[in-house]
Design a protein around this motif. Structure first.
Motif, PDB file in Angstrom:
ATOM      1  N   TYR A  51      35.045  38.961  34.853  1.00 49.26           N
ATOM      2  CA  TYR A  51      33.889  39.714  34.371  1.00 49.26           C
ATOM      3  C   TYR A  51      33.199  40.445  35.524  1.00 49.26           C
ATOM      4  CZ  TYR A  51      29.552  40.427  31.639  1.00 49.26           C
ATOM      5  OH  TYR A  51      28.473  40.955  30.997  1.00 49.26           O
ATOM      6  N   ARG A  52      32.950  39.735  36.631  1.00 45.33           N
ATOM      7  CA  ARG A  52      32.316  40.368  37.794  1.00 45.33           C
ATOM      8  C   ARG A  52      33.161  41.523  38.311  1.00 45.33           C
ATOM      9  NH1 ARG A  52      32.010  34.901  39.667  1.00 45.33           N
ATOM     10  NH2 ARG A  52      30.006  33.937  39.149  1.00 45.33           N
ATOM     11  N   ASP A  53      34.476  41.294  38.404  1.00 44.02           N
ATOM     12  CA  ASP A  53      35.365  42.343  38.894  1.00 44.02           C
ATOM     13  C   ASP A  53      35.344  43.562  37.970  1.00 44.02           C
ATOM     14  OD1 ASP A  53      36.058  40.718  41.003  1.00 44.02           O
ATOM     15  OD2 ASP A  53      37.958  40.040  40.119  1.00 44.02           O
ATOM     16  N   CYS A  54      35.297  43.302  36.673  1.00 41.79           N
ATOM     17  CA  CYS A  54      35.274  44.401  35.701  1.00 41.79           C
ATOM     18  C   CYS A  54      33.990  45.217  35.849  1.00 41.79           C
ATOM     19  CB  CYS A  54      35.385  43.827  34.289  1.00 41.79           C
ATOM     20  SG  CYS A  54      35.554  45.090  33.008  1.00 41.79           S
ATOM     21  N   ILE A  55      32.853  44.546  35.957  1.00 42.82           N
ATOM     22  CA  ILE A  55      31.569  45.253  36.106  1.00 42.82           C
ATOM     23  C   ILE A  55      31.556  46.066  37.401  1.00 42.82           C
ATOM     24  CG2 ILE A  55      29.097  44.944  36.466  1.00 42.82           C
ATOM     25  CD1 ILE A  55      29.843  44.537  33.587  1.00 42.82           C
ATOM     26  N   LYS A  56      32.060  45.480  38.472  1.00 45.99           N
ATOM     27  CA  LYS A  56      32.088  46.178  39.756  1.00 45.99           C
ATOM     28  C   LYS A  56      32.930  47.440  39.668  1.00 45.99           C
ATOM     29  CE  LYS A  56      33.101  45.442  44.671  1.00 45.99           C
ATOM     30  NZ  LYS A  56      33.561  44.445  45.689  1.00 45.99           N
ATOM     31  N   LEU A  57      34.104  47.330  39.070  1.00 47.82           N
ATOM     32  CA  LEU A  57      34.980  48.498  38.923  1.00 47.82           C
ATOM     33  C   LEU A  57      34.335  49.534  38.004  1.00 47.82           C
ATOM     34  CD1 LEU A  57      37.767  49.703  39.615  1.00 47.82           C
ATOM     35  CD2 LEU A  57      38.656  48.592  37.541  1.00 47.82           C
ATOM     36  N   ALA A  58      33.679  49.079  36.951  1.00 44.49           N
ATOM     37  CA  ALA A  58      33.024  49.995  36.009  1.00 44.49           C
ATOM     38  C   ALA A  58      31.939  50.810  36.683  1.00 44.49           C
ATOM     39  CB  ALA A  58      32.439  49.205  34.836  1.00 44.49           C
ATOM     40  N   GLN A  59      31.292  50.222  37.676  1.00 49.80           N
ATOM     41  CA  GLN A  59      30.211  50.927  38.374  1.00 49.80           C
ATOM     42  C   GLN A  59      30.736  51.805  39.503  1.00 49.80           C
ATOM     43  OE1 GLN A  59      27.825  47.297  39.127  1.00 49.80           O
ATOM     44  NE2 GLN A  59      26.188  48.302  37.969  1.00 49.80           N
ATOM     45  N   LEU A  60      31.764  51.326  40.216  1.00 48.01           N
ATOM     46  CA  LEU A  60      32.252  52.064  41.380  1.00 48.01           C
ATOM     47  C   LEU A  60      33.302  53.117  41.013  1.00 48.01           C
ATOM     48  CD1 LEU A  60      32.561  49.167  43.993  1.00 48.01           C
ATOM     49  CD2 LEU A  60      30.698  50.821  43.733  1.00 48.01           C
ATOM     50  N   LYS A  61      34.180  52.784  40.086  1.00 47.58           N
ATOM     51  CA  LYS A  61      35.221  53.709  39.642  1.00 47.58           C
ATOM     52  C   LYS A  61      35.241  53.673  38.115  1.00 47.58           C
ATOM     53  CE  LYS A  61      38.183  53.170  43.738  1.00 47.58           C
ATOM     54  NZ  LYS A  61      39.549  52.802  44.214  1.00 47.58           N
ATOM     55  N   PRO A  62      34.266  54.346  37.496  1.00 46.84           N
ATOM     56  CA  PRO A  62      34.051  54.160  36.048  1.00 46.84           C
ATOM     57  C   PRO A  62      35.236  54.534  35.168  1.00 46.84           C
ATOM     58  CG  PRO A  62      32.712  55.965  36.913  1.00 46.84           C
ATOM     59  CD  PRO A  62      33.259  55.236  38.083  1.00 46.84           C
ATOM     60  N   GLU A  63      36.020  55.547  35.528  1.00 47.33           N
ATOM     61  CA  GLU A  63      37.162  55.895  34.687  1.00 47.33           C
ATOM     62  C   GLU A  63      38.187  54.761  34.681  1.00 47.33           C
ATOM     63  OE1 GLU A  63      38.787  59.634  35.765  1.00 47.33           O
ATOM     64  OE2 GLU A  63      36.988  60.781  35.213  1.00 47.33           O
ATOM     65  N   ASP A  64      38.480  54.254  35.873  1.00 49.02           N
ATOM     66  CA  ASP A  64      39.386  53.104  35.956  1.00 49.02           C
ATOM     67  C   ASP A  64      38.766  51.883  35.284  1.00 49.02           C
ATOM     68  OD1 ASP A  64      41.143  54.675  37.363  1.00 49.02           O
ATOM     69  OD2 ASP A  64      40.562  53.895  39.332  1.00 49.02           O
ATOM     70  N   GLY A  65      37.481  51.708  35.490  1.00 43.32           N
ATOM     71  CA  GLY A  65      36.777  50.577  34.900  1.00 43.32           C
ATOM     72  C   GLY A  65      36.802  50.613  33.386  1.00 43.32           C
ATOM     73  N   PHE A  66      36.663  51.803  32.824  1.00 46.55           N
ATOM     74  CA  PHE A  66      36.693  51.937  31.367  1.00 46.55           C
ATOM     75  C   PHE A  66      38.061  51.532  30.824  1.00 46.55           C
ATOM     76  CE2 PHE A  66      37.551  54.485  27.544  1.00 46.55           C
ATOM     77  CZ  PHE A  66      36.499  54.065  26.738  1.00 46.55           C
ATOM     78  N   GLU A  67      39.115  52.047  31.443  1.00 51.42           N
ATOM     79  CA  GLU A  67      40.463  51.713  30.976  1.00 51.42           C
ATOM     80  C   GLU A  67      40.739  50.219  31.115  1.00 51.42           C
ATOM     81  OE1 GLU A  67      42.468  53.708  29.435  1.00 51.42           O
ATOM     82  OE2 GLU A  67      41.141  55.441  29.664  1.00 51.42           O
ATOM     83  N   SER A  68      40.294  49.654  32.224  1.00 57.77           N
ATOM     84  CA  SER A  68      40.515  48.230  32.445  1.00 57.77           C
ATOM     85  C   SER A  68      39.749  47.388  31.431  1.00 57.77           C
ATOM     86  CB  SER A  68      40.083  47.859  33.868  1.00 57.77           C
ATOM     87  OG  SER A  68      40.202  46.472  34.098  1.00 57.77           O
TER      88      SER A  68
END
Length: 272
Positions: A51-68
């Motif tokens: 969950y933490r990793d997902c939120i971090k990716l969503a904030q830093l690299k939102p396109e990748d975070g969205f797909e993930s």
């Protein structure tokens, strides 16, 4: 409440918006909601880390975070994955879609009232960014019904009211926040801004000086005090406060607003 929110969002940016931007409106709500979901969702340590990793990716690299986040949701990630999808959408600037998804998540959630209130508060902020203050007020009010003893929720709703030009109502909410937490810095600064916009300058200065007495380098308080000095005709003091804001936080929205104020003041006075 629809009659309260008829004015264009952009037309109100000279009021409280620069302070909201300077305070980093999204940082705390995202982390608070994430922490609440973790605490109350019965998550394993591995799930919490995902969950933490997902939120971090969503904030830093939102396109990748969205797909993930979508992939995780489809694999059974549940509420944490759905929340992560919404965070990615916020980071992508798709505020209305994010708010709609957060509303749905709050409706479906089986978590406790603290978690649901946090999700609703974040939805309210997304609606604010989508220029829908009525829906923001609605979600913030729902959050307060669930957790009325959370001062930050009162501050959040006060922000929507202030941006709608409902300064007395905003002050009522800020007073409620300060009753719960008398030293709430954000509430004091926003209340000072509301007092200024109501032309109650002495009350505004009292709130600001209370903040600066404890936090002399608080850039939002310094920015607001500069406005009050300018109104009082003390242009040198206004300039000093705004230059301090720029020195302490150059490159931030509040620093940009301070630069703009100095430039406008110089044009009006004909100074170099």
């Amino acid at each position: 409440m629809s009659r309260l929110f008829g004015t264009s969002f952009l037309a109100r940016t000279t009021g409280m918006l620069c302070l909201a931007a300077g305070m980093g409106i999204w940082v705390a709500p995202v982390s608070d909601a994430r922490a609440q979901v973790e605490r109350n969702g019965g998550m394993t340590q591995e799930e919490s880390q995902q969950y933490r990793d997902c939120i971090k990716l969503a904030q830093l690299k939102p396109e990748d975070g969205f797909e993930s986040a979508i992939a995780w949701r489809d694999l059974g990630g549940g509420e944490p994955a759905r929340h992560c999808v919404a965070v990615a959408l916020i980071s992508l600037g798709k505020y209305e879609e994010a708010a709609t998804r957060l509303d749905a998540l709050a409706k479906d959630s089986t978590a406790g009232p603290g978690v649901v209130a946090g999700i609703l508060a974040q939805a309210g902020q997304a609606w604010m960014m989508a220029d829908n203050l009525e829906f923001a007020w609605r979600d913030q009010s729902r959050a307060l019904e669930l957790v009325p003893n959370n001062p930050q929720l009162w501050v959040d709703r006060a922000m929507a009211l202030g941006l709608a030009g409902q300064y007395w109502e905003a002050i009522d909410d800020l007073n409620a926040a300060l009753d719960l937490k008398p030293d709430h810095t954000e509430a004091l600064i926003y209340r000072a801004s509301a007092w200024r916009l109501l032309e109650s300058y002495d009350l505004a200065m009292t709130d600001i000086e209370n903040v600066l007495g404890k936090e002399p380098q608080n850039v939002q308080a310094l920015f607001e005090r500069g406005k009050l000095h300018q109104i009082a005709g003390d242009k040198d003091l206004a300039r000093r406060d705004w230059l301090t804001v720029i020195e302490l936080s150059n490159g931030t929205p509040v620093a940009d607003a301070a630069k703009a104020n100095i430039e406008k003041m110089d044009v009006r006075t004909g100074s170099n």
